[in-house]
Scaffold this motif. Sequence first.
Motif, mmCIF file in Angstrom:
data_model
loop_
_atom_site.group_PDB
_atom_site.id
_atom_site.type_symbol
_atom_site.label_atom_id
_atom_site.label_comp_id
_atom_site.label_asym_id
_atom_site.label_seq_id
_atom_site.Cartn_x
_atom_site.Cartn_y
_atom_site.Cartn_z
ATOM 1 N N TRP A 24 6.167 -8.950 3.686
ATOM 2 C CA TRP A 24 7.436 -9.542 3.365
ATOM 3 C C TRP A 24 7.402 -10.137 1.952
ATOM 4 N N ASN A 25 6.267 -10.809 1.474
ATOM 5 C CA ASN A 25 6.361 -11.493 0.334
ATOM 6 C C ASN A 25 5.313 -11.168 -0.730
ATOM 7 N N GLY A 26 4.696 -9.850 -0.570
ATOM 8 C CA GLY A 26 3.985 -9.190 -1.265
ATOM 9 C C GLY A 26 2.487 -9.746 -1.394
ATOM 10 N N GLY A 27 2.003 -10.709 -0.217
ATOM 11 C CA GLY A 27 0.894 -11.339 -0.333
ATOM 12 C C GLY A 27 -0.166 -10.499 0.374
ATOM 13 N N SER A 28 0.043 -9.159 1.087
ATOM 14 C CA SER A 28 -0.709 -8.417 1.644
ATOM 15 C C SER A 28 -0.285 -6.984 1.275
ATOM 16 N N THR A 29 -1.236 -6.180 0.876
ATOM 17 C CA THR A 29 -1.073 -4.786 0.526
ATOM 18 C C THR A 29 -2.078 -3.915 1.510
ATOM 19 N N SER A 30 -1.688 -2.700 1.701
ATOM 20 C CA SER A 30 -2.674 -1.645 2.504
ATOM 21 C C SER A 30 -2.539 -0.229 1.836
ATOM 22 N N TYR A 31 -3.306 0.652 1.794
ATOM 23 C CA TYR A 31 -3.384 1.876 1.013
ATOM 24 C C TYR A 31 -4.109 2.850 1.791
ATOM 25 N N SER A 32 -3.641 4.274 1.698
ATOM 26 C CA SER A 32 -4.472 5.308 2.240
ATOM 27 C C SER A 32 -5.573 5.467 1.340
ATOM 28 N N ASP A 33 -6.542 5.890 2.076
ATOM 29 C CA ASP A 33 -7.750 5.959 1.298
ATOM 30 C C ASP A 33 -7.771 7.015 -0.009
ATOM 31 N N SER A 34 -6.654 7.867 0.060
ATOM 32 C CA SER A 34 -6.740 9.188 -0.967
ATOM 33 C C SER A 34 -5.932 8.381 -2.346
ATOM 34 N N VAL A 35 -5.426 7.238 -2.067
ATOM 35 C CA VAL A 35 -4.805 6.744 -3.463
ATOM 36 C C VAL A 35 -5.278 5.400 -3.599
ATOM 37 N N LYS A 36 -6.348 4.865 -2.861
ATOM 38 C CA LYS A 36 -6.781 3.319 -3.133
ATOM 39 C C LYS A 36 -7.608 3.324 -4.438
ATOM 40 N N GLY A 37 -7.354 2.541 -5.284
ATOM 41 C CA GLY A 37 -7.849 2.391 -6.794
ATOM 42 C C GLY A 37 -7.033 3.103 -7.701
ATOM 43 N N ARG A 38 -5.878 4.111 -7.355
ATOM 44 C CA ARG A 38 -5.322 4.799 -8.328
ATOM 45 C C ARG A 38 -3.895 4.148 -8.142
ATOM 46 N N PHE A 39 -3.286 3.636 -6.967
ATOM 47 C CA PHE A 39 -1.872 3.358 -6.769
ATOM 48 C C PHE A 39 -1.802 1.724 -6.403
ATOM 49 N N THR A 40 -0.720 1.178 -6.969
ATOM 50 C CA THR A 40 -0.445 -0.123 -6.741
ATOM 51 C C THR A 40 1.107 -0.298 -6.022
ATOM 52 N N ILE A 41 1.018 -1.224 -5.090
ATOM 53 C CA ILE A 41 2.375 -1.166 -4.259
ATOM 54 C C ILE A 41 2.622 -2.902 -4.892
ATOM 55 N N SER A 42 4.171 -2.994 -5.085
ATOM 56 C CA SER A 42 4.161 -4.317 -5.525
ATOM 57 C C SER A 42 5.833 -4.638 -5.090
ATOM 58 N N ARG A 43 6.410 -5.676 -5.180
ATOM 59 C CA ARG A 43 7.679 -6.065 -5.027
ATOM 60 C C ARG A 43 8.212 -7.123 -5.698
ATOM 61 N N ASP A 44 9.456 -7.013 -6.002
ATOM 62 C CA ASP A 44 10.402 -8.180 -6.270
ATOM 63 C C ASP A 44 11.531 -8.306 -5.500
#
Length: 124
Positions: free
Chosen positions: A53-73
């Motif tokens: 909810w506050n952007g303090g924790s993110t998770s990714y699939s192995d196929s996109v890790k290191g290439r994609f970044t999720i964020s929020r405002d």
Amino acid sequence: QVQLVESGGGLVQAGGSLRLSCLASERTFSYYSMGWFRQAPGKKRGFVAAINWNGGSTSYSDSVKGRFTISRDNAKKTVYLQMNSLTPEDTAVYYCAADRYNRQSDNEDSYDYWGQGTQVTVSS
């Protein structure tokens, strides 16, 4: 009821970048975890990334890790997916989703609200 609208999809060459946005209709968005999922032609929809909810924790699939970044405002009621080093295998319809219970799950059944999707096509 939260409505989600994705934008930012399009056609890009392999190696390029795109940033997807997902705008929520309600301020309650700021209490929800958010996820991105994608569905390629002939395949099941699959998990891409999630953020709490506050952007303090993110998770990714192995196929996109290191290439994609999720964020929020939360002030803008928007979640983003920055996609770099795109490959043709990233071609899919990308969906954002909201989870009222802030579980930050990789399981689409945990999400209550879904956008209509935005097409991303990566050419070789």
